[in-house]
Write a protein that holds these residues in place. Structure first.
Motif, PDB file in Angstrom:
ATOM      1  N   THR A  54       0.847  -1.193   0.000  1.00 31.64           N
ATOM      2  CA  THR A  54       0.000   0.000   0.000  1.00 31.64           C
ATOM      3  C   THR A  54       0.884   1.246   0.000  1.00 31.64           C
ATOM      4  N   PRO A  55       0.354   2.404  -0.414  1.00 27.07           N
ATOM      5  CA  PRO A  55       1.163   3.627  -0.438  1.00 27.07           C
ATOM      6  C   PRO A  55       1.469   4.165   0.965  1.00 27.07           C
ATOM      7  N   ALA A  56       0.763   3.680   1.962  1.00 26.36           N
ATOM      8  CA  ALA A  56       0.993   4.035   3.363  1.00 26.36           C
ATOM      9  C   ALA A  56       0.350   2.943   4.203  1.00 26.36           C
ATOM     10  N   TYR A  57       0.605   2.973   5.504  1.00 29.26           N
ATOM     11  CA  TYR A  57       0.118   1.914   6.392  1.00 29.26           C
ATOM     12  C   TYR A  57      -0.983   2.406   7.327  1.00 29.26           C
ATOM     13  N   ARG A  58      -0.722   3.509   8.015  1.00 31.45           N
ATOM     14  CA  ARG A  58      -1.676   4.109   8.948  1.00 31.45           C
ATOM     15  C   ARG A  58      -1.551   5.620   8.873  1.00 31.45           C
ATOM     16  N   ALA A  59      -2.551   6.300   9.442  1.00 32.65           N
ATOM     17  CA  ALA A  59      -2.505   7.760   9.542  1.00 32.65           C
ATOM     18  C   ALA A  59      -3.196   8.197  10.826  1.00 32.65           C
ATOM     19  N   LEU A  60      -2.715   9.271  11.393  1.00 27.96           N
ATOM     20  CA  LEU A  60      -3.342   9.937  12.535  1.00 27.96           C
ATOM     21  C   LEU A  60      -3.586  11.382  12.147  1.00 27.96           C
ATOM     22  N   ASP A  61      -4.727  11.927  12.547  1.00 26.41           N
ATOM     23  CA  ASP A  61      -5.040  13.334  12.312  1.00 26.41           C
ATOM     24  C   ASP A  61      -5.467  13.968  13.622  1.00 26.41           C
ATOM     25  N   LEU A  62      -4.816  15.060  13.962  1.00 26.94           N
ATOM     26  CA  LEU A  62      -5.179  15.862  15.123  1.00 26.94           C
ATOM     27  C   LEU A  62      -5.609  17.226  14.613  1.00 26.94           C
ATOM     28  N   TYR A  63      -6.805  17.663  14.975  1.00 29.96           N
ATOM     29  CA  TYR A  63      -7.370  18.926  14.485  1.00 29.96           C
ATOM     30  C   TYR A  63      -7.275  19.986  15.580  1.00 29.96           C
ATOM     31  N   TYR A  64      -6.821  21.174  15.186  1.00 23.59           N
ATOM     32  CA  TYR A  64      -6.643  22.295  16.114  1.00 23.59           C
ATOM     33  C   TYR A  64      -7.405  23.516  15.608  1.00 23.59           C
TER      34      TYR A  64
END
Length: 106
Positions: A54-64
């Motif tokens: 896959t082009p990436a494995y995981r992602a995290l997003d933190l919104y401010y």
């Protein structure tokens, strides 16, 4: 001023089992402890049907609320612990992005 999000994109780890065993405490819990975020999202990339990487494995997003709040958050001891673990666990590579949210549907 628009919201800002911090996105962490984890590339495919060299040892997925080791990454997954450490991920809940050293990344998810650590990210949640970084102060000031409005919301938090974690995702895992679906495997490709043909079995190729896959082009990436995981992602995290933190919104401010804004860029200043996001910048202040990453200067905290909680963020330092998160980023230290992120570097150690991201054996396949990692990217961190600060993005201006142009359109939001929440």
């Amino acid at each position: 001023m628009a919201e800002t999000k911090i996105t962490v994109i984890y590339d495919n780890p060299t040892d997925p089992e080791a990454f997954e065993s450490a991920y809940p405490a050293e990344q998810l819990d650590a990210a949640r402890s970084i102060p000031g975020h409005l919301r938090f999202e974690a995702s895992k990339v679906w495997p490709k049907e043909d079995g190729s990487p896959t082009p990436a494995y995981r992602a995290l997003d933190l919104y401010y609320p804004d860029y200043a709040a996001a910048s202040a958050a990453v200067a905290t001891p909680q963020a330092a612990a998160f980023f230290e673990a992120m570097q150690r666990l991201s054996t396949g590579g990692v990217r961190v992005l600060f993005s201006d949210i142009e359109i939001s549907q929440h």
